[in-house]
Scaffold this active site. Sequence first.
Site, PDB file in Angstrom:
ATOM      1  N   GLY A 185       0.716  -1.241  -0.108  1.00  0.00           N
ATOM      2  CA  GLY A 185      -0.058   0.025   0.120  1.00  0.00           C
ATOM      3  C   GLY A 185       0.832   1.213  -0.008  1.00  0.00           C
ATOM      4  N   PHE A 201       3.303   2.363   1.559  1.00  0.00           N
ATOM      5  CA  PHE A 201       4.567   2.490   1.764  1.00  0.00           C
ATOM      6  C   PHE A 201       5.496   2.298   0.547  1.00  0.00           C
ATOM      7  CE2 PHE A 201       2.916   0.131   5.803  1.00  0.00           C
ATOM      8  CZ  PHE A 201       3.333   1.184   6.774  1.00  0.00           C
ATOM      9  N   ALA A 250      13.119  -3.507   6.592  1.00  0.00           N
ATOM     10  CA  ALA A 250      11.891  -2.891   6.519  1.00  0.00           C
ATOM     11  C   ALA A 250      12.284  -1.720   5.416  1.00  0.00           C
ATOM     12  CB  ALA A 250      11.599  -2.050   7.945  1.00  0.00           C
ATOM     13  N   VAL A 251      11.269  -0.991   4.824  1.00  0.00           N
ATOM     14  CA  VAL A 251      11.484  -0.240   3.689  1.00  0.00           C
ATOM     15  C   VAL A 251      11.521   1.277   4.219  1.00  0.00           C
ATOM     16  CG1 VAL A 251       8.999   0.312   3.332  1.00  0.00           C
ATOM     17  CG2 VAL A 251      10.392   0.421   1.296  1.00  0.00           C
ATOM     18  N   ASN A 252      11.254   1.462   5.444  1.00  0.00           N
ATOM     19  CA  ASN A 252      11.255   2.736   5.947  1.00  0.00           C
ATOM     20  C   ASN A 252      12.851   3.075   6.431  1.00  0.00           C
ATOM     21  OD1 ASN A 252      10.852   0.827   8.076  1.00  0.00           O
ATOM     22  ND2 ASN A 252      10.519   2.592   9.497  1.00  0.00           N
ATOM     23  N   ALA A 293      19.003  -0.226  18.404  1.00  0.00           N
ATOM     24  CA  ALA A 293      19.759   1.015  18.783  1.00  0.00           C
ATOM     25  C   ALA A 293      19.210   1.576  20.030  1.00  0.00           C
ATOM     26  CB  ALA A 293      19.737   2.132  17.785  1.00  0.00           C
ATOM     27  N   TRP A 294      17.876   1.855  20.344  1.00  0.00           N
ATOM     28  CA  TRP A 294      17.442   2.242  21.523  1.00  0.00           C
ATOM     29  C   TRP A 294      17.786   1.359  22.583  1.00  0.00           C
ATOM     30  CZ3 TRP A 294      16.158   6.771  23.493  1.00  0.00           C
ATOM     31  CH2 TRP A 294      15.445   6.569  24.946  1.00  0.00           C
ATOM     32  N   TRP A 295      17.677   0.053  22.554  1.00  0.00           N
ATOM     33  CA  TRP A 295      17.782  -0.821  23.743  1.00  0.00           C
ATOM     34  C   TRP A 295      19.207  -1.217  24.165  1.00  0.00           C
ATOM     35  CZ3 TRP A 295      13.472  -0.355  26.816  1.00  0.00           C
ATOM     36  CH2 TRP A 295      12.480  -0.020  26.161  1.00  0.00           C
ATOM     37  N   GLU A 316       8.327  -9.217  16.220  1.00  0.00           N
ATOM     38  CA  GLU A 316       9.744  -8.825  16.863  1.00  0.00           C
ATOM     39  C   GLU A 316       9.899  -9.411  18.226  1.00  0.00           C
ATOM     40  OE1 GLU A 316      11.852  -4.755  16.285  1.00  0.00           O
ATOM     41  OE2 GLU A 316      10.974  -4.696  18.430  1.00  0.00           O
TER      42      GLU A 316
END
Length: 351
Positions: free
Chosen positions: A110, A112, A198-200, A221-223, A288
Amino acid sequence: MNSKRKLQLLILLSLLLIVIEHHFRVKNHLQKLYVCWFIDLSRSSPFCWNDQVEEPQLSAWFNSKIRPDVITTTDWLAPVIWEGTYDREVLENYYKKLNVTIGLVVFAPGQFVDHYMKKFLQSADKHFMVGFNVIFYIFFDVKTTLPYIELSPLRTFKVFLLTSETTEQDVSIRIIQNFYRGLVEKIQYEVDFLFIMAVNQLFMNDFGVETLGRSVAQIHAWWYFKTNYEFPYERRHKSAAFIPFGQGDFYYHRAIFGGTPQEILIFFKQCIHGIINDTTSKINSLYESHLNKYFFVHKPTKLLSPEYNWDLKFKIPPQIKRVIIASQSNNLMNLGNFSFYKLRKMYNLLK
């Protein structure tokens, strides 16, 4: 006349011997491939069919001591790839002798496609596995139009329509169904290594062969800067993705996942079975979460540092020397809304 016939017969016999020899060489090659991929999955490298190409030792291309500010080696001795720890040239020489082909799978249902696809492919064409054979596998909706991209040499792309059994079928379910079918029927026979992304995302710098391995996980990265007590693992005991408090090594990001096609097949089989188990228990679990449970049980052979997937909306800490891929947040792969009825056909596919 007899001399001519004898000469012709000798030529035919010689050709026949060449054909027979070639047949057995191919047969032997395929047998080695089968043994390599399906029996000896404990090897640190999937390549065992070319006995004349020696795989470089880890110490020949990886130096964990260069980056004392970060974790560079896991408790199970897998390398964590950070800027400065690897010698890409050593690995490029090795993999070029093997003439490997690397696949990159991207899902773009869609909206994306319009938002992310063109920039993702343009940046991937520039930075993903430069100098190697690459196949981009694009899964998209029939109602969308893919942007025109002129690819560089050694690169091609193949498209797969995200078909569905019903018009009401959840996007997440369609992605899993179509990808698994494509992997089983085609993709696994075309590439030596495969990444699912992922495409983003946007490639900012080269994503090279230092990332190749049998089972490759991306550290979130965050965790990375949190403790395992804080990780957002699945904590419900009845879930197939359950990980107890105080356990777990890293929290892995769904945005990048790689390895050999056979290893990825194994993961998706277990992931789908896990989601089916949770659905029957009336638990909505995330893709995930199942990815993290898989790597909790089956340790990855190589880990990518947060440099390979950093969200630029966060301040870049001193540990991040170079951002390889810049990510943007979305819930494309949130696989929480599965129903048992819709998963039943996926389960039958796995039998």
